[in-house]
Design a protein around this motif. Structure first.
Motif, mmCIF file in Angstrom:
data_model
loop_
_atom_site.group_PDB
_atom_site.id
_atom_site.type_symbol
_atom_site.label_atom_id
_atom_site.label_comp_id
_atom_site.label_asym_id
_atom_site.label_seq_id
_atom_site.Cartn_x
_atom_site.Cartn_y
_atom_site.Cartn_z
ATOM 1 N N TYR A 108 0.833 -1.205 0.000
ATOM 2 C CA TYR A 108 0.000 0.000 0.000
ATOM 3 C C TYR A 108 0.866 1.254 0.000
ATOM 4 O O TYR A 108 0.568 2.231 -0.707
ATOM 5 C CB TYR A 108 -0.934 0.002 1.213
ATOM 6 N N LEU A 109 1.948 1.240 0.797
ATOM 7 C CA LEU A 109 2.838 2.407 0.819
ATOM 8 C C LEU A 109 3.439 2.638 -0.562
ATOM 9 O O LEU A 109 3.478 3.778 -1.046
ATOM 10 C CB LEU A 109 3.960 2.200 1.840
ATOM 11 N N ALA A 114 1.449 6.765 -6.774
ATOM 12 C CA ALA A 114 0.266 7.502 -7.224
ATOM 13 C C ALA A 114 0.274 8.958 -6.773
ATOM 14 O O ALA A 114 -0.373 9.806 -7.395
ATOM 15 C CB ALA A 114 -1.004 6.806 -6.734
ATOM 16 N N GLY A 115 0.957 9.256 -5.658
ATOM 17 C CA GLY A 115 1.024 10.636 -5.187
ATOM 18 C C GLY A 115 -0.081 11.037 -4.244
ATOM 19 O O GLY A 115 -0.104 12.166 -3.766
ATOM 20 N N ALA A 144 -4.080 5.960 -4.853
ATOM 21 C CA ALA A 144 -3.570 4.612 -4.602
ATOM 22 C C ALA A 144 -4.707 3.645 -4.309
ATOM 23 O O ALA A 144 -4.694 2.494 -4.767
ATOM 24 C CB ALA A 144 -2.578 4.636 -3.444
ATOM 25 N N ALA A 145 -5.699 4.104 -3.559
ATOM 26 C CA ALA A 145 -6.848 3.248 -3.245
ATOM 27 C C ALA A 145 -7.591 2.844 -4.514
ATOM 28 O O ALA A 145 -8.040 1.703 -4.649
ATOM 29 C CB ALA A 145 -7.789 3.972 -2.289
ATOM 30 N N ASP A 146 -7.683 3.772 -5.472
ATOM 31 C CA ASP A 146 -8.334 3.451 -6.748
ATOM 32 C C ASP A 146 -7.550 2.377 -7.497
ATOM 33 O O ASP A 146 -8.137 1.462 -8.065
ATOM 34 C CB ASP A 146 -8.452 4.714 -7.606
ATOM 35 N N VAL A 147 -6.224 2.500 -7.498
ATOM 36 C CA VAL A 147 -5.386 1.515 -8.183
ATOM 37 C C VAL A 147 -5.503 0.152 -7.505
ATOM 38 O O VAL A 147 -5.585 -0.889 -8.170
ATOM 39 C CB VAL A 147 -3.908 1.981 -8.195
ATOM 40 N N VAL A 185 3.953 13.247 -0.399
ATOM 41 C CA VAL A 185 5.280 12.865 -0.904
ATOM 42 C C VAL A 185 5.967 12.078 0.203
ATOM 43 O O VAL A 185 5.700 12.296 1.389
ATOM 44 C CB VAL A 185 6.139 14.083 -1.306
ATOM 45 N N PRO A 186 6.846 11.147 -0.140
ATOM 46 C CA PRO A 186 7.512 10.374 0.912
ATOM 47 C C PRO A 186 8.546 11.212 1.642
ATOM 48 O O PRO A 186 9.234 12.040 1.044
ATOM 49 C CB PRO A 186 8.161 9.221 0.145
#
Length: 303
Positions: free
Chosen positions: A8-9, A15-16, A21-24, A56-57
């Protein structure tokens, strides 16, 4: 560390944003957020910096995401090795390339490789040089084919070959029978087909124009290499392309080409690249060698 949380991370970093990310991942955004929070508690560091539009990380987040990417690569490699142990040679190889490589890639490489490896499928996406390098660095594709790329810390070049930019001429052009290099300035008054301003080849040409204090006359501006070829064959003007883009037309006598004398154009090169530090699955590793051996782009230019 929890495999799901790492996955997930990695999706969020790519995805940004958590929602993208949840959609992907096809899960609820709250589930992604919960996994990230638990992972942050586990490592004792903030992993994502929340911005007004996305995330952003942090430095810790970048390190954990890189670990997650290595873990995903190793899992894919293990799966590939187990398939080969069972005698199964299947899978999908992801390639990213500039549009100019497409005909060479299909006609001179994939057609023959696919005959020998019928269980392998290919996902080919066209991109800009910067986009291709970024996709390879993220692990979104296995192999990249790029023309004259800048250095990238996370991308490793495997094979390169000098592929000078040529002036592509209609048959019967006054310079069509010449072999000696000519300066780009020689074509300053001729109608030309040019790539868009954000294209790497156009930017190389722009540097020569700026240094020489002249401008080419754009009669056609398009990202389509097929239109460039057709434009010249129709005797509408000249174009500027590497040899591998027009190899078939040169061989069959539909076009002529002369080398350009300007150093920045004569030293341009084609590159096969992969992500630094990554061990490719067997199929992708075999294809990498096949591309280097069979594509016109990776043969040295004729003397």
């Amino acid at each position: 560390m929890n495999d799901r949380a790492l996955r997930y991370l990695l999706a969020v970093v790519r995805a940004g944003s958590v929602r993208a990310a949840a959609d992907v991942l096809n899960v609820a955004a709250s589930a992604v957020s919960r996994q990230i929070i638990e992972l942050e508690a586990q490592v004792g560091e903030t992993l994502l910096e929340r911005l007004p539009r996305g995330v952003v990380p942090t430095e810790a987040g970048r390190l954990v995401a890189e670990h997650a990417q290595r873990q995903a690569d190793e899992a894919a490699l293990l799966e590939d090795q187990l398939k080969r142990l069972r005698g199964v040679q299947r899978g999908t190889i992801g390639l990213r390339c500039g549009a100019g490589f497409l005909i060479d890639l299909l006609d001179n490489a994939l057609a023959g490789f696919a005959h020998d490896h019928p269980g392998i499928a290919y996902q080919v996406e066209i991109g800009t040089t910067d986009g291709i390098l970024a996709a390879i660095a993220r692990g979104d594709a296995d192999i990249g084919l790029v023309y004259n790329p800048p250095a990238h810390p996370d991308v490793r070049g495997i094979v390169s070959a000098r592929q000078p930019l040529l002036a592509v001429l209609p048959m019967g052009h006054p310079l069509a029978d010449g072999a000696a290099p000519v300066p780009l300035r020689s074509f300053a008054t001729e109608p030309a087909a040019l790539l868009p301003p954000d294209h790497g080849v156009r930017q190389l040409i722009g540097r020569v124009e700026a240094d020489g204090g002249f401008r080419l006359v754009p009669r056609l501006e398009t990202a389509s290499f097929e239109l460039h070829r057709r434009f010249v064959m129709a005797a509408m003007g000249v174009a500027f392309l590497p040899r591998f883009v027009i190899a078939a037309e040169l061989r069959d006598g539909f076009l002529a080409a002369v080398p350009l004398r300007d150093a920045i154009l004569s030293e341009a090169s084609a590159h096969l690249v992969v992500r630094a530090g990554r061990r490719l699955p067997e199929g992708a590793a075999r294809l990498l060698g096949w591309l280097a051996d069979h594509m016109v782009a990776f043969r040295p230019p004729p003397a």
